[in-house]
Design a protein around this motif. Structure first.
Motif, PDB file in Angstrom:
ATOM      1  N   LEU A 282      -3.286  -7.944  12.561  1.00  0.00           N
ATOM      2  CA  LEU A 282      -2.552  -6.922  11.192  1.00  0.00           C
ATOM      3  C   LEU A 282      -1.622  -7.663  10.585  1.00  0.00           C
ATOM      4  CD1 LEU A 282      -2.162  -3.288  11.320  1.00  0.00           C
ATOM      5  CD2 LEU A 282      -0.109  -4.803  10.557  1.00  0.00           C
TER       6      LEU A 282
ATOM      7  N   HIS B 225      -1.963   2.163  -1.706  1.00  0.00           N
ATOM      8  CA  HIS B 225      -3.293   2.711  -0.963  1.00  0.00           C
ATOM      9  C   HIS B 225      -4.189   1.340  -1.227  1.00  0.00           C
ATOM     10  CE1 HIS B 225      -3.055   6.838  -0.210  1.00  0.00           C
ATOM     11  NE2 HIS B 225      -2.291   7.036  -1.234  1.00  0.00           N
TER      12      HIS B 225
ATOM     13  N   LYS C  34      -7.366  -2.769   5.910  1.00  0.00           N
ATOM     14  CA  LYS C  34      -8.605  -2.318   6.685  1.00  0.00           C
ATOM     15  C   LYS C  34      -9.771  -3.328   6.617  1.00  0.00           C
ATOM     16  CE  LYS C  34      -8.186   2.816   6.054  1.00  0.00           C
ATOM     17  NZ  LYS C  34      -8.842   3.989   5.187  1.00  0.00           N
TER      18      LYS C  34
ATOM     19  N   LEU D 186      -5.968  12.346  -1.012  1.00  0.00           N
ATOM     20  CA  LEU D 186      -4.558  11.322  -1.081  1.00  0.00           C
ATOM     21  C   LEU D 186      -3.286  11.890  -0.327  1.00  0.00           C
ATOM     22  CD1 LEU D 186      -5.106   9.870  -4.359  1.00  0.00           C
ATOM     23  CD2 LEU D 186      -5.450   8.670  -2.017  1.00  0.00           C
TER      24      LEU D 186
ATOM     25  N   ILE E   6      -4.080   2.144  12.146  1.00  0.00           N
ATOM     26  CA  ILE E   6      -3.603   0.770  11.311  1.00  0.00           C
ATOM     27  C   ILE E   6      -2.202   0.940  11.001  1.00  0.00           C
ATOM     28  CG2 ILE E   6      -3.800  -0.340   9.325  1.00  0.00           C
ATOM     29  CD1 ILE E   6      -6.908   0.252   9.462  1.00  0.00           C
ATOM     30  N   VAL E   7      -1.729   2.199  10.517  1.00  0.00           N
ATOM     31  CA  VAL E   7      -0.474   2.365  10.039  1.00  0.00           C
ATOM     32  C   VAL E   7       0.556   2.419  11.149  1.00  0.00           C
ATOM     33  CG1 VAL E   7       1.221   4.068   8.982  1.00  0.00           C
ATOM     34  CG2 VAL E   7      -0.887   3.673   7.966  1.00  0.00           C
TER      35      VAL E   7
ATOM     36  N   ARG F  93       2.187   4.188  -5.888  1.00  0.00           N
ATOM     37  CA  ARG F  93       1.119   4.799  -4.664  1.00  0.00           C
ATOM     38  C   ARG F  93      -0.168   4.120  -4.875  1.00  0.00           C
ATOM     39  NH1 ARG F  93      -1.134  11.100  -5.608  1.00  0.00           N
ATOM     40  NH2 ARG F  93      -0.688  11.594  -3.427  1.00  0.00           N
TER      41      ARG F  93
ATOM     42  N   TYR G 120       7.479   7.162  -2.657  1.00  0.00           N
ATOM     43  CA  TYR G 120       7.056   6.371  -3.996  1.00  0.00           C
ATOM     44  C   TYR G 120       7.961   6.165  -4.980  1.00  0.00           C
ATOM     45  CZ  TYR G 120       2.373   6.673  -1.655  1.00  0.00           C
ATOM     46  OH  TYR G 120       1.503   6.632  -0.818  1.00  0.00           O
TER      47      TYR G 120
ATOM     48  N   GLU H 195      -7.201   5.165   9.709  1.00  0.00           N
ATOM     49  CA  GLU H 195      -6.050   4.852   8.851  1.00  0.00           C
ATOM     50  C   GLU H 195      -4.606   4.969   9.592  1.00  0.00           C
ATOM     51  OE1 GLU H 195      -6.345   5.367   4.770  1.00  0.00           O
ATOM     52  OE2 GLU H 195      -4.205   5.556   4.582  1.00  0.00           O
TER      53      GLU H 195
ATOM     54  N   ARG I  56      -3.329  11.367   3.296  1.00  0.00           N
ATOM     55  CA  ARG I  56      -3.136   9.972   3.563  1.00  0.00           C
ATOM     56  C   ARG I  56      -1.687   9.471   3.070  1.00  0.00           C
ATOM     57  NH1 ARG I  56      -7.763   6.850   0.495  1.00  0.00           N
ATOM     58  NH2 ARG I  56      -6.588   5.001   1.606  1.00  0.00           N
ATOM     59  N   ASP I  57      -1.249  10.036   2.362  1.00  0.00           N
ATOM     60  CA  ASP I  57       0.449   9.626   1.831  1.00  0.00           C
ATOM     61  C   ASP I  57       1.305  10.109   2.960  1.00  0.00           C
ATOM     62  OD1 ASP I  57      -0.374   8.574  -0.585  1.00  0.00           O
ATOM     63  OD2 ASP I  57      -0.056  10.284  -1.689  1.00  0.00           O
TER      64      ASP I  57
ATOM     65  N   ARG J  57       6.996   1.557   2.646  1.00  0.00           N
ATOM     66  CA  ARG J  57       6.371   2.769   2.860  1.00  0.00           C
ATOM     67  C   ARG J  57       6.334   2.992   4.410  1.00  0.00           C
ATOM     68  NH1 ARG J  57       6.655   7.396   2.803  1.00  0.00           N
ATOM     69  NH2 ARG J  57       4.866   8.653   2.952  1.00  0.00           N
ATOM     70  N   VAL J  58       5.517   2.142   4.790  1.00  0.00           N
ATOM     71  CA  VAL J  58       5.376   2.295   6.346  1.00  0.00           C
ATOM     72  C   VAL J  58       6.574   2.154   7.619  1.00  0.00           C
ATOM     73  CG1 VAL J  58       4.178   1.173   8.372  1.00  0.00           C
ATOM     74  CG2 VAL J  58       2.808   1.554   6.177  1.00  0.00           C
TER      75      VAL J  58
ATOM     76  N   ASP K 134     -13.298   5.741   2.498  1.00  0.00           N
ATOM     77  CA  ASP K 134     -11.963   6.388   2.631  1.00  0.00           C
ATOM     78  C   ASP K 134     -11.783   7.822   2.414  1.00  0.00           C
ATOM     79  OD1 ASP K 134     -10.837   3.799   3.139  1.00  0.00           O
ATOM     80  OD2 ASP K 134     -10.174   3.270   1.161  1.00  0.00           O
TER      81      ASP K 134
ATOM     82  N   SER L 207     -11.670   8.878   8.873  1.00  0.00           N
ATOM     83  CA  SER L 207     -11.336   7.960   8.154  1.00  0.00           C
ATOM     84  C   SER L 207      -9.841   7.907   8.473  1.00  0.00           C
ATOM     85  CB  SER L 207     -11.770   7.962   6.953  1.00  0.00           C
ATOM     86  OG  SER L 207     -10.917   7.275   6.065  1.00  0.00           O
TER      87      SER L 207
END
Lengths: 206, 183
Positions: free
Chosen positions: B127, B171, B178, A7, A45-46, B167, B152, A42, A10-11, B145-146, A3, A38
């Motif tokens: 997924l 993660h 994943k 952050l 996926i999101v 948070r 947060y 990600e 990524r956030d 979040r998504v 990963d 990475s």
């Protein structure tokens, strides 16, 4: 693939997936994505998750509004009923006669509670019997000082009269009865002369 | 995803005040504004057959205790909290495993190429299975979040935790998804 440790980037990926990021923030993330495999994985996926979870199930909002209205009406009726019941209860004591009865009952209850409280404050086993004076031969001794050596010889002193609870006058022997009368005479005399001296004695014994 | 109010539309606070004053129309606007997001969230929490009932209960409870709403958080965040508690209560009562949200074939990601559609559908199905494997808190955090784009801080209010913990939950959820997809 490990990963990414950034952050902050990524956030921001969910905001990128939702198209909610713009300006300098978006430029910074895109710049990071160009060099970070990475974060690219990600983000994929999101994005898929966002697409999958963002479909809005159809709900009948009119039915929901109707349910809310029904529930509110029921609550209003209940609140009004409770208020009416409280008013009725309050009006029961609204007349002067009822208020007088209520005040009298309160006074009786308070006096009763006070009497009960004073009875319960007495020593267990006293049973509410009148105090009786008895004469004992045992000398009065102070509490031993733990730092002082104990004196094996008991100190000599005059016999003492003490006030104890329990028993009755009819149980006393003649000698005890005479002692009681003497003490009562002394008490009467002291009451006339110096009441303040007597008070601690009574408080300590009763 | 959010349904932002259009220009000129009254704020949630103004509508709540109007509803308190007896304006039934204000409730309609609030329900229409927030019901889609609440239903998405409830669906992502695993409710299927009783989804509409949960959404309805959410609004009934919210309006029933609107006096307790202090506006320290947004109305939507508060609605998510109520919906989450309802979902948890039902899950506890039913003692059932949260089912996967059904895939709606009519909403395929790429509707033109059948092969792409099949791949996209399979990816989504995997997924969804991965999300199903998350804990209830991770699932709520990930979805909020998504899908809803909550911060947060807001997520922490919904799942009753700290901003930092929210948070971490997010993660951890991403890592688990994943790992599931990499298997």
């Amino acid at each position: 693939m490990s990963d990414c440790t950034n952050l902050e980037m990524r956030d921001a990926l969910p905001d990128v997936a939702r198209g909610a990021l713009g300006g300098a923030s978006l430029v910074a993330v895109e710049s990071h994505l160009a060099t970070c495999a990475s974060c690219r994985a990600e983000l994929a996926i999101v994005r898929t998750a966002h697409a999958a979870l963002s479909r809005t199930p159809s709900v009948d909002t009119a039915r929901i509004v109707a349910a809310v209205a029904r529930s509110s009406a029921v609550r209003r009726d209940a609140t009004a009923a409770v208020a009416q019941a409280r008013r009725r209860r309050a009006s029961r004591f609204a007349t002067p006669t009822r208020r007088a009865w209520l005040a009298a009952a309160s006074v009786v209850a308070i006096v009763g509670a006070a009497i009960l409280g004073s009875t319960m404050d007495r020593e267990p086993g006293s049973g509410g019997l009148p105090p009786v004076v008895v004469q004992t031969d045992e000398p009065v001794r102070a509490a031993p000082d733990p730092l002082e050596p104990t004196d094996p010889t008991p100190p000599r002193s005059a016999p003492r009269v003490e006030l104890v609870m329990g028993g009755g006058v009819s149980d006393l022997a003649d000698a005890d009865l005479e002692s009681l009368l003497d003490v009562l005479d002394d008490v009467d005399a002291e009451l006339d002369v110096e009441p303040a001296v007597l008070l601690p004695v009574l408080e300590g014994d009763v | 995803m959010s349904e932002p109010r259009r220009d000129g539309e009254p704020s949630d606070a103004a509508l709540i005040a109007r509803w308190r004053g007896g304006d039934e129309r204000a409730a309609t606007i609030l329900v229409e504004r927030h019901a889609p997001a609440v239903s998405r969230f409830v669906a992502s929490m695993g409710e299927r057959g009783e989804l509409e009932e949960v959404v309805q209960d959410t609004f009934v409870r919210a309006f029933g205790s609107i006096d307790r709403f202090r506006e320290a958080s947004s109305l939507r965040t508060w609605l998510f909290s109520i919906a989450r508690n309802l979902c948890r209560d039902r899950a506890r009562a039913d003692r059932r495993a949260p089912p996967v949200v059904p895939i709606d074939e009519s909403h395929a990601l790429t509707g033109e190429d059948p092969l792409s559609t099949a791949v996209a559908t399979e990816t989504e199905a995997r997924l969804r299975a991965a999300i199903e494997g998350l804990t209830e808190t991770q699932r709520a955090v990930f979805t909020l979040r998504v899908t809803e784009g909550l911060s947060y801080r807001e997520i922490a209010d919904v799942v009753e935790t700290t901003e930092g913990a929210a948070r971490v939950h997010y993660h951890n959820a991403v890592r688990m998804v994943k790992e599931y997809l990499d298997e």
